[in-house]
Design a protein around this motif. Structure first.
Motif, PDB file in Angstrom:
ATOM      1  N   ASN A 197       0.800  -1.441  -0.195  1.00  0.00           N
ATOM      2  CA  ASN A 197      -0.083   0.085   0.051  1.00  0.00           C
ATOM      3  C   ASN A 197       1.036   1.266  -0.017  1.00  0.00           C
ATOM      4  OD1 ASN A 197      -2.463  -1.535   0.075  1.00  0.00           O
ATOM      5  ND2 ASN A 197      -2.401  -1.671   2.351  1.00  0.00           N
ATOM      6  N   ARG A 198       2.014   1.306  -0.403  1.00  0.00           N
ATOM      7  CA  ARG A 198       2.956   2.339  -0.606  1.00  0.00           C
ATOM      8  C   ARG A 198       3.163   2.854   0.698  1.00  0.00           C
ATOM      9  NH1 ARG A 198       1.463   5.375  -6.341  1.00  0.00           N
ATOM     10  NH2 ARG A 198       1.659   3.669  -7.772  1.00  0.00           N
ATOM     11  N   SER A 199       3.202   2.097   1.854  1.00  0.00           N
ATOM     12  CA  SER A 199       3.559   2.731   3.259  1.00  0.00           C
ATOM     13  C   SER A 199       4.708   3.549   3.577  1.00  0.00           C
ATOM     14  CB  SER A 199       3.353   1.335   4.359  1.00  0.00           C
ATOM     15  OG  SER A 199       4.332   0.370   3.985  1.00  0.00           O
ATOM     16  N   TYR A 200       5.723   3.342   2.713  1.00  0.00           N
ATOM     17  CA  TYR A 200       6.883   4.076   2.822  1.00  0.00           C
ATOM     18  C   TYR A 200       6.687   5.607   2.726  1.00  0.00           C
ATOM     19  CZ  TYR A 200       6.764   4.689  -2.498  1.00  0.00           C
ATOM     20  OH  TYR A 200       6.220   4.903  -3.907  1.00  0.00           O
ATOM     21  N   GLN A 201       5.504   6.048   1.778  1.00  0.00           N
ATOM     22  CA  GLN A 201       5.053   7.224   1.968  1.00  0.00           C
ATOM     23  C   GLN A 201       4.775   8.028   3.254  1.00  0.00           C
ATOM     24  OE1 GLN A 201       1.825   7.356  -1.085  1.00  0.00           O
ATOM     25  NE2 GLN A 201       3.323   7.491  -2.752  1.00  0.00           N
ATOM     26  N   ASP A 202       4.408   7.065   4.154  1.00  0.00           N
ATOM     27  CA  ASP A 202       4.061   7.902   5.435  1.00  0.00           C
ATOM     28  C   ASP A 202       5.349   7.312   6.621  1.00  0.00           C
ATOM     29  OD1 ASP A 202       1.425   8.088   4.569  1.00  0.00           O
ATOM     30  OD2 ASP A 202       0.851   6.059   5.127  1.00  0.00           O
ATOM     31  N   LYS A 203       6.494   7.047   5.913  1.00  0.00           N
ATOM     32  CA  LYS A 203       7.677   6.790   6.626  1.00  0.00           C
ATOM     33  C   LYS A 203       8.680   7.773   6.599  1.00  0.00           C
ATOM     34  CE  LYS A 203       5.869   2.627   7.720  1.00  0.00           C
ATOM     35  NZ  LYS A 203       5.713   2.126   9.319  1.00  0.00           N
ATOM     36  N   SER A 204       9.613   7.906   7.681  1.00  0.00           N
ATOM     37  CA  SER A 204      10.854   8.737   7.414  1.00  0.00           C
ATOM     38  C   SER A 204      12.007   7.738   7.199  1.00  0.00           C
ATOM     39  CB  SER A 204      11.108   9.611   8.825  1.00  0.00           C
ATOM     40  OG  SER A 204      11.397   8.484   9.877  1.00  0.00           O
ATOM     41  N   PRO A 205      13.218   8.393   6.795  1.00  0.00           N
ATOM     42  CA  PRO A 205      14.405   7.520   6.713  1.00  0.00           C
ATOM     43  C   PRO A 205      14.739   6.727   7.936  1.00  0.00           C
ATOM     44  CG  PRO A 205      14.969   9.881   6.501  1.00  0.00           C
ATOM     45  CD  PRO A 205      13.338   9.852   6.358  1.00  0.00           C
ATOM     46  N   ALA A 206      14.358   7.510   9.150  1.00  0.00           N
ATOM     47  CA  ALA A 206      14.644   6.843  10.400  1.00  0.00           C
ATOM     48  C   ALA A 206      13.876   5.609  10.649  1.00  0.00           C
ATOM     49  CB  ALA A 206      14.459   7.822  11.621  1.00  0.00           C
ATOM     50  N   ASP A 207      12.942   5.483  10.338  1.00  0.00           N
ATOM     51  CA  ASP A 207      12.089   4.297  10.264  1.00  0.00           C
ATOM     52  C   ASP A 207      12.692   3.164   9.540  1.00  0.00           C
ATOM     53  OD1 ASP A 207       9.897   5.451  11.925  1.00  0.00           O
ATOM     54  OD2 ASP A 207       9.084   6.410  10.077  1.00  0.00           O
ATOM     55  N   ALA A 208      13.203   3.396   8.701  1.00  0.00           N
ATOM     56  CA  ALA A 208      14.037   2.527   7.750  1.00  0.00           C
ATOM     57  C   ALA A 208      15.376   2.024   8.423  1.00  0.00           C
ATOM     58  CB  ALA A 208      14.045   2.865   6.163  1.00  0.00           C
ATOM     59  N   LEU A 209      15.942   3.023   8.972  1.00  0.00           N
ATOM     60  CA  LEU A 209      17.341   2.765   9.515  1.00  0.00           C
ATOM     61  C   LEU A 209      17.199   2.062  10.648  1.00  0.00           C
ATOM     62  CD1 LEU A 209      19.484   5.883   8.314  1.00  0.00           C
ATOM     63  CD2 LEU A 209      18.997   3.789   7.304  1.00  0.00           C
ATOM     64  N   ALA A 210      15.971   2.165  11.531  1.00  0.00           N
ATOM     65  CA  ALA A 210      15.751   1.352  12.857  1.00  0.00           C
ATOM     66  C   ALA A 210      16.026  -0.071  12.387  1.00  0.00           C
ATOM     67  CB  ALA A 210      14.536   1.519  13.283  1.00  0.00           C
ATOM     68  N   PHE A 211      15.586  -0.666  11.220  1.00  0.00           N
ATOM     69  CA  PHE A 211      15.534  -1.704  10.976  1.00  0.00           C
ATOM     70  C   PHE A 211      17.214  -2.155  10.580  1.00  0.00           C
ATOM     71  CE2 PHE A 211      11.200  -1.292  10.308  1.00  0.00           C
ATOM     72  CZ  PHE A 211      10.565  -2.578  10.472  1.00  0.00           C
ATOM     73  N   ALA A 212      17.648  -1.192   9.713  1.00  0.00           N
ATOM     74  CA  ALA A 212      19.163  -1.677   9.319  1.00  0.00           C
ATOM     75  C   ALA A 212      20.066  -1.695  10.502  1.00  0.00           C
ATOM     76  CB  ALA A 212      19.674  -0.341   8.353  1.00  0.00           C
ATOM     77  N   LEU A 213      19.996  -0.702  11.503  1.00  0.00           N
ATOM     78  CA  LEU A 213      20.855  -0.584  12.502  1.00  0.00           C
ATOM     79  C   LEU A 213      20.682  -1.846  13.752  1.00  0.00           C
ATOM     80  CD1 LEU A 213      21.011   3.238  13.072  1.00  0.00           C
ATOM     81  CD2 LEU A 213      22.513   1.575  11.857  1.00  0.00           C
TER      82      LEU A 213
END
Length: 243
Positions: free
Chosen positions: A166-182
């Protein structure tokens, strides 16, 4: 009333299993490592390769996702986060990339890159990759390759669930993605401090043979406990949430 209760329970169990995928996969992966040691006679190098490749895959995928998230980072002050972000779209098939996210991701990448370099350098320097190990003559064993393939598909499914559907990345910030990476980098730090260091101290102090596969299980079992615990936490909040 009894029938209704049973029906509710039967609906809840599959739902819990779907929501527990990260937790379950952490348990499965560590069980696969133990199985690899016992059944397939994996070496310590092969186990380390799997761990490090998993961290590299997670960082590659989620650092990439971070570039497409348009929302601002709440804990940062600055004009670039207070105004409407500018974007570029080099390829029409992918979402637009935000230059401010690139700068943010590069700054955040310094810490995991440093930690991985510190961990990998002394470890790999202790091995002669031309000494006839599977890595140098026939390539990685099939069992290792299948494990790594499973890691890739599972991490892709996490990207899909958390950021693509549902293109949920549009409601996310880069910090949300990097939380998974770190998260796996922090997990590695916990393993080094609370498993590798104390277990090695005991093993060396008692004069136990480090090449024994039974000894390697002394590392893998508590590592599995850490992985299962970390897998039960929501990467974005650190709350107990087996999603």
């Amino acid at each position: 009333m009894g029938t209704s209760s049973q029906t509710g329970g039967s609906k809840t169990i599959p739902g819990m299993l779907r929501e527990s995928r990260d937790f379950v996969f952490a348990c499965i992966l560590n069980s696969a490592l133990i199985l690899g040691v016992v059944v397939f006679e994996w070496s310590l190098l092969e186990i380390a390769v799997i761990y490090l490749i998993e961290i590299a895959i997670i960082n590659l995928l989620f650092f990439s996702v971070a570039l497409f998230t348009p929302q601002s980072v709440d804990d940062l002050d600055g004009d670039s986060w207070d105004e409407e972000p500018t974007s570029i779209q080099p390829i029409g098939l992918i979402p637009p990339v935000y230059p401010r996210n690139i700068n943010y991701a590069l700054r955040k990448a310094v810490i995991p890159a440093f930690i991985l370099t510190v961990v990998m350098t002394p470890f790999l320097s202790g091995y002669d990759l031309d000494s006839g190990l599977p890595l140098s003559d026939l390539g990685l064993p099939l069992s290792v390759g299948l494990t790594i393939t499973g890691i890739v598909f599972f991490q892709l499914s996490r990207v899909w669930r958390y950021f693509i559907v549902n293109r949920s990345y549009q409601d996310k910030s880069p910090a949300d993605a990097l939380a998974f990476a770190l998260r796996p980098v922090f997990e590695l730090f916990l393993m080094l401090v609370f498993v590798v260091t104390p277990v090695s101290f005991v093993i060396i102090g008692t004069g136990t043979d480090l090449d024994s596969r039974a000894v390697w299980l002394l590392y893998l079992v508590p590592m599995g406990a850490i992985r299962a615990w970390m897998g039960s936490l929501d990467p974005q909040t650190d709350d107990f949430s087996v999603k």
